[in-house]
Motif scaffolding. Structure first.
Motif, mmCIF file in Angstrom:
data_model
loop_
_atom_site.group_PDB
_atom_site.id
_atom_site.type_symbol
_atom_site.label_atom_id
_atom_site.label_comp_id
_atom_site.label_asym_id
_atom_site.label_seq_id
_atom_site.Cartn_x
_atom_site.Cartn_y
_atom_site.Cartn_z
ATOM 1 N N UNK A 1 0.871 -1.171 0.000
ATOM 2 C CA UNK A 1 0.000 0.000 0.000
ATOM 3 C C UNK A 1 0.908 1.220 0.000
ATOM 4 N N UNK A 2 0.723 2.089 -0.987
ATOM 5 C CA UNK A 2 1.541 3.298 -1.115
ATOM 6 C C UNK A 2 0.668 4.529 -0.908
ATOM 7 N N UNK A 3 0.572 4.984 0.328
ATOM 8 C CA UNK A 3 -0.214 6.195 0.577
ATOM 9 C C UNK A 3 0.598 7.436 0.237
ATOM 10 N N UNK B 1 -2.882 17.454 -5.695
ATOM 11 C CA UNK B 1 -3.534 16.149 -5.737
ATOM 12 C C UNK B 1 -4.845 16.277 -6.509
ATOM 13 N N UNK B 2 -5.060 15.435 -7.534
ATOM 14 C CA UNK B 2 -6.301 15.528 -8.299
ATOM 15 C C UNK B 2 -7.568 15.485 -7.444
ATOM 16 N N UNK C 1 -0.312 9.878 -8.062
ATOM 17 C CA UNK C 1 0.609 9.061 -8.863
ATOM 18 C C UNK C 1 0.304 9.154 -10.351
ATOM 19 N N UNK C 2 -0.872 9.620 -10.692
ATOM 20 C CA UNK C 2 -1.279 9.677 -12.097
ATOM 21 C C UNK C 2 -0.845 10.970 -12.804
ATOM 22 N N UNK C 3 -0.291 11.882 -12.037
ATOM 23 C CA UNK C 3 0.090 13.168 -12.624
ATOM 24 C C UNK C 3 1.434 13.057 -13.294
#
Length: 106
Positions: A35-37, A66-67, A104-106
């Motif tokens: 788990x990567x918070x 953060x989106x 992480x999606x940015x």
């Protein structure tokens, strides 16, 4: 991010361990996942930002990057861990679950 080389390398190592250990422990029925918070709002974490005004400015800065538009809550990270510990995730092995509001999606 500047000056985060060792931190980033350690995160990559944890993800690599999960994949390697999943393969090594499969015969024993042990599943390994990560788990990567990202930014989780906890008293200890926000206290490290400094005084109340600085903490508010940091929270606003994080929210802007953060989106999802906010810091995560401890319950959200805990729910991800509970899912991976449950039978509902019985076919999830060697994965990395990001609990990061889309950062992480940015």
């Amino acid at each position: 991010m500047e000056a985060f080389g060792a931190y980033s390398a350690s995160k990559a190592a944890v993800r690599s361990f999960a994949r390697t250990w999943s393969n090594e422990l499969k015969g024993r029925g042990i599943r390994v996942n990560v788990v990567s918070p990202a930014w989780i709002e906890t008293p200890g974490g926000t206290a490290s930002f400094g005084d109340e005004e600085t903490a508010r400015a940091m929270k606003d800065h994080v929210a802007a990057t953060v989106p999802k538009g906010r810091m995560g809550q401890p319950e959200e990270a805990a729910a991800a861990v509970a899912f991976l510990a449950s039978e509902q995730s019985s076919y999830v092995v060697g994965s990395n679950l990001y609990v990061d509001g889309g950062a992480n999606q940015i």
